[in-house]
Design a protein around this motif. Structure first.
Motif, short mmCIF file in Angstrom:
data_model
loop_
_atom_site.label_atom_id
_atom_site.label_comp_id
_atom_site.label_asym_id
_atom_site.label_seq_id
_atom_site.Cartn_x
_atom_site.Cartn_y
_atom_site.Cartn_z
N GLN A 1 25.66 7.28 17.37
CA GLN A 1 25.19 8.91 17.37
C GLN A 1 26.52 8.96 18.33
N VAL A 2 27.39 10.44 18.58
CA VAL A 2 28.56 10.87 19.11
C VAL A 2 27.54 10.61 20.71
N GLU A 3 26.39 10.64 20.78
CA GLU A 3 26.16 10.74 22.45
C GLU A 3 26.53 9.33 23.23
N TYR A 4 26.34 8.52 21.79
CA TYR A 4 26.84 7.02 23.00
C TYR A 4 28.11 7.06 23.33
N ALA A 5 29.02 7.48 22.46
CA ALA A 5 30.40 7.83 22.14
C ALA A 5 30.71 7.99 23.67
N ASP A 6 30.01 9.56 23.38
CA ASP A 6 30.95 10.49 24.96
C ASP A 6 30.25 9.76 26.51
N LEU A 7 28.77 8.95 26.56
CA LEU A 7 28.63 8.01 27.37
C LEU A 7 29.61 6.54 28.07
N VAL A 8 30.78 6.45 27.56
CA VAL A 8 31.26 5.33 27.30
C VAL A 8 32.65 6.36 27.59
N ALA A 9 32.63 7.11 26.57
CA ALA A 9 34.12 8.01 27.15
C ALA A 9 34.29 9.09 28.72
N ALA A 10 33.23 9.15 28.54
CA ALA A 10 33.26 9.85 30.22
C ALA A 10 33.30 8.47 31.25
N CYS A 11 33.36 7.40 31.03
CA CYS A 11 34.27 6.34 32.01
C CYS A 11 34.87 6.29 31.75
N TRP A 12 36.74 5.84 32.87
CA TRP A 12 37.88 5.61 32.69
C TRP A 12 37.90 4.05 32.29
N SER A 13 36.95 3.44 32.79
CA SER A 13 37.58 1.86 33.11
C SER A 13 35.88 0.97 32.28
N ILE A 14 35.84 0.38 31.94
CA ILE A 14 34.55 -0.83 31.98
C ILE A 14 35.18 -2.15 32.16
N LEU A 15 34.68 -2.88 32.68
CA LEU A 15 34.52 -3.53 32.75
C LEU A 15 33.99 -4.95 31.06
N ILE A 16 34.52 -5.68 31.10
CA ILE A 16 34.26 -6.90 30.05
C ILE A 16 34.99 -7.97 30.91
N GLY A 17 33.75 -8.43 30.32
CA GLY A 17 33.98 -9.92 32.18
C GLY A 17 33.87 -9.42 33.01
N LYS A 18 35.59 -9.83 33.34
CA LYS A 18 36.27 -9.90 34.94
C LYS A 18 37.05 -8.59 35.03
N ASP A 19 37.51 -8.55 33.57
CA ASP A 19 38.62 -7.13 32.95
C ASP A 19 38.11 -5.99 33.13
N ALA A 20 39.09 -4.95 33.65
CA ALA A 20 38.47 -3.71 33.37
C ALA A 20 39.75 -3.25 32.44
N VAL A 21 39.11 -2.48 31.65
CA VAL A 21 39.83 -1.64 30.25
C VAL A 21 39.98 -0.49 30.03
N HIS A 22 40.81 0.00 29.79
CA HIS A 22 40.66 1.54 29.30
C HIS A 22 40.20 2.41 28.54
N VAL A 23 39.27 3.10 28.79
CA VAL A 23 37.93 3.52 27.94
C VAL A 23 38.51 5.59 27.69
N ALA A 24 38.86 6.00 26.12
CA ALA A 24 38.45 7.15 25.75
C ALA A 24 38.13 7.66 24.81
N LYS A 25 37.67 8.65 24.11
CA LYS A 25 37.50 8.99 22.61
C LYS A 25 39.00 8.40 21.67
N SER A 26 38.77 7.85 20.88
CA SER A 26 39.27 7.96 19.88
C SER A 26 40.42 8.65 19.22
N ASN A 27 40.06 9.37 19.57
CA ASN A 27 41.22 10.87 18.64
C ASN A 27 41.37 12.09 19.95
N VAL A 28 41.57 10.96 21.24
CA VAL A 28 42.62 11.77 22.41
C VAL A 28 43.45 11.79 22.18
#
Length: 151
Positions: free
Chosen positions: A97-124
């Motif tokens: 659902q779009v709502e799930y992607a919007d929740l993630v895209a609201a974050c500028w970065s997310i921790l995966i393990g101990k590393d931060a990765v950049h996040v945005a909508k894929s069509n940005v």
């Protein structure tokens, strides 16, 4: 290659560069005869809907399973496609659902393990990625194996 005419979901993607258009056309004809999917525009393979987010600068050691474990907390994941980009990986994660992607895209970065990765909508567009990079800092001469979680 297993999967018949539907290899994109499970296929390995190999990028081949040709010296001329005629070489590409000739190779494409041969590939079609043996039922190998050919797409001269790789961007079409990674086009996604509003339900997808892109993660950039994922360290090489991070597996698809780790990305799934972190992002599944936001909602049901439909697919994850990871690609090697230089010394990093990038991932396109499509949600149900779009709502799930919007929740993630609201974050500028997310921790995966101990590393931060950049996040945005894929069509940005590139301009928005650059806006998000304004508050990015490069830290030098840190002790070996220091990561985002430590700082």
């Amino acid at each position: 290659m297993s999967g018949g005419l539907y290899p994109l979901k499970f296929a390995e993607i190999i990028r081949v560069t040709f010296t001329s258009e005629s070489s590409l056309a000739q190779a494409s004809k041969k590939a079609e005869k043996v039922k190998i999917l050919v797409n001269s525009d790789l961007r079409k393979l990674f086009e996604h809907s509003d339900r997808a987010v892109m993660l950039k600068e994922i360290p090489i050691g991070i597996l698809t399973e780790a990305v799934h474990a972190v992002l599944s907390q936001f909602g049901i994941i439909k697919s994850i496609k990871m690609q090697l980009v230089g010394l990093w990986q990038k991932a396109v994660v499509e949600f149900e659902q779009v709502e799930y992607a919007d929740l993630v895209a609201a974050c500028w970065s997310i921790l995966i393990g101990k590393d931060a990765v950049h996040v945005a909508k894929s069509n940005v567009n590139k301009k928005l990625w650059n806006v998000r990079n304004v508050h990015k800092a490069l830290l030098y001469t840190l002790p070996m194996e220091t990561n985002t979680h430590d700082i």
